[in-house]
Design an enzyme around this catalytic site. Structure first.
Site: not given
Ligand code: GLN
Length: 310
Positions: A67, A70, A194, A246, A264
């Site tokens: 993420s 993003k 994505y 988050y 993650v």
């Molecule tokens: N690829 C992970 C997902 O879509 C990304 C989530 C994350 O890094 N928080 O669940």
């Protein structure tokens, strides 16, 4: 601003202090390819606005940025759509998990912010802009290579495939978005882009290098490219501060006090405005899905440098 020797010493201290915590937290196991990563790894790299680098630990080991990507797709989407993006996604902290479905239903398909999964899927759709997934993926990877000044930045096909095979929640979010008429391209195409952006493989050093323009009003100080405007840069930093971790974003602001974005895979990109960009990585996660040791390391780094924005 600390001297190069001071920075080297600070990074070495943080690295040393983290040794006692290696292996704490839980690696993300809902993506099988990530579940196999050795949790006892830790890397940190700082790149300063005047071009110095200080690094320690596994700073040269590539990991799945997940993420953290993003932030970079948000830059591309804002450059493309400007204010129009905010008709499709909000900019308030979510207070719920990164892949919550309930919130999306309640808010009628307008995700709370661009960093939760639903919001990031909308942003990816904006980057795709009705085009071909392969081209959008190549554009995103090319953008990262240019920013990192490193052709070695790549996408891990195994991680992308692993996410696709198990990404039922993300598919659910995407179909919801489509049901609320908030996706332009077909669900499968948006998800393909994505999953590939999440599977970008980078080192702490490459990540810090790539994020440096966010510390310097959108101007990459090392190659003098204006990546985005100063105004957008301020806004992206604000969203990183309020939403980048988050439902633990408040905790991160309290403990670290820097705009940051986690993934993650255990990576975090943090920005010390007008000073430096910092990449940290350690795969074990806290409850909210952020790197446990990575957050500890940034807390110590800020204590030793005084770089909190507050
Ligand atoms: N690829 C992970 C997902 O879509 C990304 C989530 C994350 O890094 N928080 O669940």
């Amino acid at each position: 601003m600390p001297t190069s020797e001071d920075l080297d010493a600070i990074v070495a201290t943080v690295h040393q202090e983290m040794q006692a915590h290696l292996g704490e937290g839980r690696v993300a196991d809902y993506i099988p390819a990530l579940a196999r990563v050795d949790p006892r790894q830790f890397g940190i790299a700082i790149v300063t606005c005047d071009g110095r680098t200080a690094a320690a630990g596994d700073a040269e080991t590539p990991f799945s940025i997940q993420s953290v990507s993003k932030v970079f797709t948000l830059v591309l989407a804002m450059n493309r759509l400007d204010e129009g993006l905010w008709r499709r996604v909000g900019r308030e902290p979510s207070g719920s998990r990164f892949n919550s479905i309930v919130q999306l239903e309640q808010e009628r398909g307008i995700p709370r912010n661009p960093f939760i999964n639903a919001g990031a899927i909308v942003v990816t759709d904006a980057v795709l802009a009705g085009g071909r997934p392969r081209e959008a993926i190549a554009d995103i990877a090319g953008f990262m290579r240019r920013l990192a000044l490193d052709e070695a930045v790549s996408i891990d096909p195994e991680v992308a495939a692993s996410e696709e095979e198990t990404g039922f929640r993300n598919a659910s979010l995407a179909y919801f978005l489509r049901g609320f008429d908030n996706l332009q391209s077909p669900v499968e195409e948006v998800l393909e882009v994505y999953f590939n952006q999440c599977a970008l493989r980078m080192t702490c050093r490459q990540l810090a290098r790539a994020g440096l323009f966010l510390a310097q009003g959108g101007l990459d100080p090392l190659n003098q490219i204006q990546v985005t405007s100063p105004e957008r840069t301020r806004r992206i930093n604000a969203i990183m501060m309020t939403c980048g971790h988050y439902d633990a974003s408040g905790e991160f602001a309290y403990r670290v006090g820097l705009p940051g974005k986690s993934g993650v895979g255990g990576g975090i990109l943090a920005i010390a405005p007008r000073r430096a960009a910092i990449g940290v990585w350690s795969p074990g996660l806290c409850e909210a899905g952020n790197s446990l040791v990575g957050q500890m390391a940034l807390q110590r780094l800020v204590a030793l440098t005084g770089w909190s924005v507050f």
